[in-house]
Design an enzyme around this catalytic site. Structure first.
Site, PDB file in Angstrom:
ATOM      1  N   ARG A 162       0.996  -1.283  -0.011  1.00 25.85           N
ATOM      2  CA  ARG A 162       0.232   0.146  -0.006  1.00 25.85           C
ATOM      3  C   ARG A 162       0.926   1.357  -0.075  1.00 25.85           C
ATOM      4  O   ARG A 162       0.493   2.145   0.590  1.00 25.85           O
ATOM      5  CB  ARG A 162      -0.898  -0.102   1.340  1.00 25.85           C
ATOM      6  CG  ARG A 162      -1.983  -0.879   1.354  1.00 25.85           C
ATOM      7  CD  ARG A 162      -2.659  -1.034   0.157  1.00 25.85           C
ATOM      8  NE  ARG A 162      -4.094  -1.848   0.232  1.00 25.85           N
ATOM      9  CZ  ARG A 162      -4.109  -3.143   0.045  1.00 25.85           C
ATOM     10  NH1 ARG A 162      -3.211  -3.599  -0.310  1.00 25.85           N
ATOM     11  NH2 ARG A 162      -5.315  -3.856   0.426  1.00 25.85           N
ATOM     12  N   SER A 238     -10.599  -1.396   3.897  1.00 26.39           N
ATOM     13  CA  SER A 238      -9.829  -1.607   4.810  1.00 26.39           C
ATOM     14  C   SER A 238      -9.781  -0.225   5.296  1.00 26.39           C
ATOM     15  O   SER A 238      -9.252   0.666   4.590  1.00 26.39           O
ATOM     16  CB  SER A 238      -8.869  -2.296   4.430  1.00 26.39           C
ATOM     17  OG  SER A 238      -8.875  -3.466   3.908  1.00 26.39           O
ATOM     18  N   GLU A 338      -5.178   3.150   6.531  1.00 17.44           N
ATOM     19  CA  GLU A 338      -4.839   3.217   5.101  1.00 17.44           C
ATOM     20  C   GLU A 338      -5.368   4.412   4.211  1.00 17.44           C
ATOM     21  O   GLU A 338      -4.927   4.833   3.376  1.00 17.44           O
ATOM     22  CB  GLU A 338      -5.510   1.758   4.444  1.00 17.44           C
ATOM     23  CG  GLU A 338      -4.865   1.440   3.014  1.00 17.44           C
ATOM     24  CD  GLU A 338      -5.840   0.595   2.553  1.00 17.44           C
ATOM     25  OE1 GLU A 338      -5.705   0.525   1.279  1.00 17.44           O
ATOM     26  OE2 GLU A 338      -6.438  -0.194   2.934  1.00 17.44           O
TER      27      GLU A 338
HETATM   28  N1  EPU Z   1     -10.376 -11.797  10.483  1.00 18.35           N
HETATM   29  C1  EPU Z   1     -10.581 -11.885  11.576  1.00 18.35           C
HETATM   30  N2  EPU Z   1     -12.034 -11.551  11.883  1.00 18.35           N
HETATM   31  C2  EPU Z   1     -12.687 -10.919  10.811  1.00 18.35           C
HETATM   32  C3  EPU Z   1     -12.230 -11.001   9.337  1.00 18.35           C
HETATM   33  C4  EPU Z   1     -10.888 -11.454   9.292  1.00 18.35           C
HETATM   34  O1  EPU Z   1     -10.308 -12.337  12.490  1.00 18.35           O
HETATM   35  O2  EPU Z   1     -14.001 -10.707  11.008  1.00 18.35           O
HETATM   36  C5  EPU Z   1      -9.003 -12.156  10.302  1.00 18.35           C
HETATM   37  C6  EPU Z   1      -8.675 -13.813   9.628  1.00 18.35           C
HETATM   38  O3  EPU Z   1      -7.786 -14.189  10.135  1.00 18.35           O
HETATM   39  C7  EPU Z   1      -8.587 -13.447   8.318  1.00 18.35           C
HETATM   40  C8  EPU Z   1      -7.600 -12.122   8.200  1.00 18.35           C
HETATM   41  O4  EPU Z   1      -8.422 -11.469   9.260  1.00 18.35           O
HETATM   42  O5  EPU Z   1      -7.959 -14.623   7.710  1.00 18.35           O
HETATM   43  C9  EPU Z   1      -7.667 -11.579   6.855  1.00 18.35           C
HETATM   44  O6  EPU Z   1      -8.858 -11.183   6.668  1.00 18.35           O
HETATM   45  P1  EPU Z   1      -9.305 -10.829   5.094  1.00 18.35           P
HETATM   46  O7  EPU Z   1      -8.630 -11.969   3.962  1.00 18.35           O
HETATM   47  O8  EPU Z   1     -10.505 -10.634   4.733  1.00 18.35           O
HETATM   48  O9  EPU Z   1      -8.405  -9.587   4.437  1.00 18.35           O
HETATM   49  P2  EPU Z   1      -7.637  -8.429   5.426  1.00 18.35           P
HETATM   50  O10 EPU Z   1      -6.285  -8.718   5.885  1.00 18.35           O
HETATM   51  O11 EPU Z   1      -8.533  -7.804   6.348  1.00 18.35           O
HETATM   52  C10 EPU Z   1      -6.600  -7.436   3.121  1.00 18.35           C
HETATM   53  C11 EPU Z   1      -6.769  -6.072   2.274  1.00 18.35           C
HETATM   54  C12 EPU Z   1      -7.901  -6.042   1.459  1.00 18.35           C
HETATM   55  C13 EPU Z   1      -8.413  -7.092   0.701  1.00 18.35           C
HETATM   56  C14 EPU Z   1      -8.168  -8.339   1.437  1.00 18.35           C
HETATM   57  C15 EPU Z   1      -8.218  -9.713   0.608  1.00 18.35           C
HETATM   58  C16 EPU Z   1      -5.312  -4.660   3.528  1.00 18.35           C
HETATM   59  C17 EPU Z   1      -5.400  -3.383   4.467  1.00 18.35           C
HETATM   60  N3  EPU Z   1      -6.597  -5.055   3.401  1.00 18.35           N
HETATM   61  O12 EPU Z   1      -7.638  -7.399   4.208  1.00 18.35           O
HETATM   62  O13 EPU Z   1      -8.171  -4.962   0.729  1.00 18.35           O
HETATM   63  O14 EPU Z   1      -9.464  -7.190   0.082  1.00 18.35           O
HETATM   64  O15 EPU Z   1      -6.743  -8.284   2.344  1.00 18.35           O
HETATM   65  O16 EPU Z   1      -6.965  -9.877   0.119  1.00 18.35           O
HETATM   66  O17 EPU Z   1      -4.303  -5.244   3.078  1.00 18.35           O
HETATM   67  C18 EPU Z   1      -8.381  -2.543   0.982  1.00 18.35           C
HETATM   68  O18 EPU Z   1      -7.322  -2.259   0.861  1.00 18.35           O
HETATM   69  O19 EPU Z   1      -9.599  -1.698   1.014  1.00 18.35           O
HETATM   70  C19 EPU Z   1      -9.067  -3.917   0.968  1.00 18.35           C
HETATM   71  C20 EPU Z   1     -10.410  -4.276   0.964  1.00 18.35           C
END
Ligand code: EPU
Length: 343
Positions: A162, A238, A338
């Site tokens: 990012r 995010s 972010e």
């Molecule tokens: N998780 C929880 N509780 C929840 C949801 C998620 O504990 O209610 C934990 C789980 O362990 C899960 C982990 O968070 O495995 C990661 O969740 P997720 O795969 O949904 O992704 P994220 O890390 O929260 C990042 C990006 C997103 C992107 C997703 C999918 C960033 C800041 N965000 O989110 O990007 O869509 O991965 O790859 O890196 C954005 O930047 O606006 C965005 C949506």
């Protein structure tokens, strides 16, 4: 007469600015750059406003929108194609067009809100892919030290998670015009994110056999299940970046929370690092699905903060500050937005 920014930010914050300027070509971008070069007018470059939070009711400056359109092929052989894309192209239209034509690599970045110029500034990423992996160069215009066109090749963009030079050294001095993308003529499903294979199987598709269009469909479906549609519920995806911390700190937290999810994040200053999902940290602090006034923590993906209706930028920021405080207190970890705050 103040100009309404309501249609220009996905958080749905009812803010205004002094003036809204748009460029449809390099020539118009240079004209705007000349106007801004005197340094007297504050200005803000904007795409679709999907990563911004307006804190004040009024932004006392010019908001500048890249409206350059067009997708041109500049290089092609049997293996790959290089496209020159106007920064004002809606990102998901570019992904849809490429996927349909058999130009591959962007499928996992389907349905990310926003426009192509901003995608190159933020290095958007999702489901194991980042746009930087495909960026060959970025064209734009310097506003200072003097107004001039420029082309930055991939390495000069200093891409990271990012991050890019456009958010750092070139913040407030550079306007993006066009982005060059290199795509492959061969499709390989990128299955590293654990949600993808499960979704494809639920669609009756063997993950390794998935076509590019099926992959795009799967990603769209995963996103729609998890992330609120900004047209219905104001949000900017995010809100925080996932924190990257020394392994030693992660280890001390895991002594208490053995199930804490974490991912290898290379090394920094010679120390091994891990990335911890901010969503998990926020959930552990008890905020999932909760709200503070008109600002909410999404019940399906707590990394997404939402405008529950009529929230001001400060309402959202107050919730964000509370989450940062609680996560810091419980885990000793700083969450960094972010989303860009605009005063
Ligand atoms: N998780 C929880 N509780 C929840 C949801 C998620 O504990 O209610 C934990 C789980 O362990 C899960 C982990 O968070 O495995 C990661 O969740 P997720 O795969 O949904 O992704 P994220 O890390 O929260 C990042 C990006 C997103 C992107 C997703 C999918 C960033 C800041 N965000 O989110 O990007 O869509 O991965 O790859 O890196 C954005 O930047 O606006 C965005 C949506």
């Amino acid at each position: 007469m103040p100009y309404s920014l309501l249609p220009h930010n996905t958080f749905g914050i009812d803010a205004t600015c002094d003036e809204f300027l748009e460029y449809h070509s390099e020539a118009e971008c240079l004209e705007i750059a000349q106007r801004l070069a005197d340094g007297h007018t504050p200005w803000l470059p904007i795409g679709a406003g999907s990563n911004l939070l307006f804190l004040s009711r009024h932004y006392g400056g010019c908001v500048v929108h890249n409206a350059i359109k067009g997708i041109e092929c500049v290089e092609e052989d049997d293996e790959k194609i290089v496209l020159r894309v106007g920064g004002g192209e809606v990102w998901d239209d570019v992904v849809a067009c490429c996927t349909q034509r058999g130009w591959h690599g962007l499928e996992n970045l389907s349905l990310i809100p926003g426009e192509t110029g901003a995608a190159a500034v933020q290095n958007i990423g999702a489901y194991g892919a980042e746009v930087a992996d495909h960026i060959v160069k970025v064209e734009g215009v310097y506003i200072c030290p003097e107004v001039t066109t420029a082309v930055l090749n991939h390495d000069e963009c200093h891409y990271g998670y990012r991050q890019s030079i456009f958010k750092q050294e070139l913040k407030d001095v550079f306007l993006v015009t066009r982005v060059w993308l290199r795509l492959s003529k061969h499709f390989t499903p990128h299955l590293s994110h654990k949600a993808i294979a499960g979704k494809l199987m639920a669609m009756g598709i063997s993950p390794q056999q998935a076509t590019a269009l099926q992959m795009r469909e799967a990603i769209i479906s995963i996103r729609q299940e998890k992330l609120p549609d900004p047209k219905q519920t104001g949000n900017a995806g995010s809100f925080f970046m996932n924190p990257v911390v020394p392994t030693a700190l992660a280890g001390s937290i895991m002594a208490k929370y053995p199930d804490m999810p974490h991912y290898d994040a290379g090394t920094g200053e010679g120390r091994p690092l891990v990335k911890i999902p901010a969503a998990w940290l926020i959930e552990q602090c008890g905020w999932k699905g909760k709200n503070l006034g008109r600002a909410g923590v999404n019940p399906r993906q707590p990394l997404v903060l939402t405008n529950l209706g009529g929230a001001s930028g400060n309402d959202i920021a107050a919730l964000a500050t509370t989450l940062q405080h609680d996560v810091k207190e419980k885990f000793g970890i700083e969450l960094h937005p972010e989303v860009r705050y605009i005063l």
